[in-house]
Write a protein that holds these residues in place. Structure first.
Motif, short mmCIF file in Angstrom:
data_model
loop_
_atom_site.label_atom_id
_atom_site.label_comp_id
_atom_site.label_asym_id
_atom_site.label_seq_id
_atom_site.Cartn_x
_atom_site.Cartn_y
_atom_site.Cartn_z
N TYR A 46 -50.38 -14.92 -0.63
CA TYR A 46 -49.70 -13.66 -0.28
C TYR A 46 -48.32 -13.59 -0.95
O TYR A 46 -47.92 -12.55 -1.47
CB TYR A 46 -49.56 -13.59 1.24
N SER A 47 -47.60 -14.71 -0.90
CA SER A 47 -46.21 -14.71 -1.38
C SER A 47 -46.06 -15.01 -2.85
O SER A 47 -44.97 -14.94 -3.39
CB SER A 47 -45.39 -15.72 -0.57
N LYS A 85 -43.18 -5.71 0.28
CA LYS A 85 -44.10 -6.09 1.36
C LYS A 85 -43.31 -6.82 2.46
O LYS A 85 -42.22 -7.32 2.20
CB LYS A 85 -45.17 -7.07 0.85
N GLU A 111 -45.23 -11.37 7.98
CA GLU A 111 -46.68 -11.14 7.82
C GLU A 111 -47.49 -12.24 8.54
O GLU A 111 -48.53 -11.95 9.12
CB GLU A 111 -47.03 -11.11 6.33
#
Lengths: 305, 305
Positions: free
Chosen positions: B48-49, B108, B114
């Motif tokens: 994700y990162s 994001k 998240e």
């Protein structure tokens, strides 16, 4: 735990382990940035959490495996310092409020309590970097490609399919009921991976071994790593905070699954004894060269803290 | 920013930078553990990162420097992926509540928003390990001792006298008045060190360079790293959140010293222009081989986000 052929004297292990602890302590003191170097507070925190404490089991395993391949002690002390830095970094991060939220470690306030959370986070980050820097900077093996292999196996042991991954699984397991194989898998990553890396790093510092011998050493390390955790759980159940230097009974209180909670105390003790026998069996082909590794296995299982 | 001898066509840089971004993206997607591999949540967070965002400036610098030494693109993509993993890890940790406490990154939610704080902490830790694993695992240089040198310089750039140290100084500076040299020192560690490492890593992937040429490249990287930060501060002062993909005006609001707050906006812009000229001057001896590095410097100074 004297070894079996009588050349290693009883009581001798204690002196050896003190010598190893002294060597790795002075290597760490020398290799960690001095407190007066900027950023001073960060370097203070790195030194605070790495120096002057711990059983130095991983350092002993590096030196013990180094005896198998007659490795240069100057190489072993750098490899041992790197592994102890990685261990110290993992403890700092594990103790943070968002993780295990622990306030006592090795009889002292944890890093984020003594300093602050941001400094503790960065001290851990910096220790991981420094470990890899040292593993690349000093000559640690006969051939540079072997040294690259050492870095690779150490990094793999630290990462998301090793130590960091084991910690993630551990956090996820709080309050859940794990099966024994699930508990074993978690610990094989969380503590087992770095213990195995310690043994292989030490061995690679010396004369090349055939792959079959490396496999035997790795099998030894696997049993020893598992035994280490089983005994940790036994001590957490039985021990007192003063001897252990950390909060006691915490795993049980926080609903973390342990070997003693899953197996019961007496069966966990029997299991530790079996793992010790397995570890010794894995060393059968090495003779006297593995005397120290045998003693370390005995120490890990019979320790009181 | 076309280069001066006309062989590199205007507009060509955009296509090249898109190609580099695509290469590093696919390398990262391949080299990061798949989300289905346990521990899945941790691997999700790492992906994700790291994937799908960012300007990939460090990857561009690896590829740009690799053109100077005619390095194999397959080596460059691994080195670039490792550097981008380290950058992503530093952003995850910087965004944590105990650090900058940021909720928006690359448009994001930040990793701990998240997922959760513990997962974000471990994702950063795991990304650092994975970067070093890759730098040791793949063949990246003609000789393994050169590759050890690459790992050493990368680890040094990440550590307490590099990126992590710069972050510590930055945190310590909140609400204080720094002098311009102090601000410059902080940024030379916080962002400069990894930018310099990116350039040298890329160069080392190819044919050996004399030390004087490596020194020129390092000087280029020093100016570019500084310019990068000056422009960051200008954009933070002038920009809007939608274009930047992160919280805007935050440094100013939190009392962090910036180039614009210390110098004023117009002098900061002039300073960025001077740094660009210095960076180009450092490349003077390389001719056409450094065309991409010149373009990257121009991009860094003239970017809008």
């Amino acid at each position: 735990m004297p070894d079996t052929d009588g050349t290693s004297r009883p009581g001798d292990f204690q002196a050896w382990s003190r010598e190893v602890a002294g060597r790795v302590e002075s290597a760490l003191a020398e290799l960690l940035p001095a407190s007066k170097i900027a950023p001073a507070r960060l370097h203070d925190a790195m030194r605070y959490s790495t120096l002057g404490g711990g059983k130095r089991v991983r350092a002993m395993l590096v030196f013990g495996a180094g005896e198998v391949t007659e490795a240069d002690p100057d190489r072993l002390k750098v490899a041992a310092a790197a592994v102890e830095m990685i261990h110290a970094y993992s403890l700092i991060h594990d103790d943070l409020p968002c993780m295990d939220d622990d306030v006592l470690r090795r009889g002292k306030p944890t890093c984020h309590v003594e300093f602050d959370e941001a400094t503790a986070l960065l001290a851990g980050d910096g220790l991981q970097s420094l470990a890899f820097q040292l593993l690349a900077e000093y000559r640690l093996a006969e051939r540079p490609d072997v040294q690259l292999k050492m870095i690779q196996l150490c990094a793999t042991a630290c990462g998301s399919r090793g130590m960091a991954g084991g910690q993630a699984i551990d956090l996820d397991a709080v309050g859940k009921s794990l099966t024994l194989p699930e508990l074993e898998y978690m610990h094989s990553l969380k503590t087992g991976a770095l213990i195995r890396a310690s043994v292989l790093l030490g061995a690679h510092c010396g004369a090349p071994l055939p792959q079959s011998d490396l496999d035997h050493l790795d099998r030894y390390a696997k049993y020893v790593g598992l035994a280490f955790q089983v005994v940790d759980d036994i001590l957490d159940e039985e021990g007192d905070a003063a001897a252990l230097g950390k909060t006691v009974g915490k795993d049980k209180a926080s609903g973390k699954p342990t070997y003693t909670s899953l197996m019961g105390l007496a069966p966990a003790k029997r299991f530790a004894g079996e793992l010790l026998a397995d570890a010794e069996e894995a060393l059968a082909g090495f003779g006297e060269r593995a005397a120290r590794l045998r003693e370390i296995a005995g120490f890990i299982v019979h320790r009181r803290r």
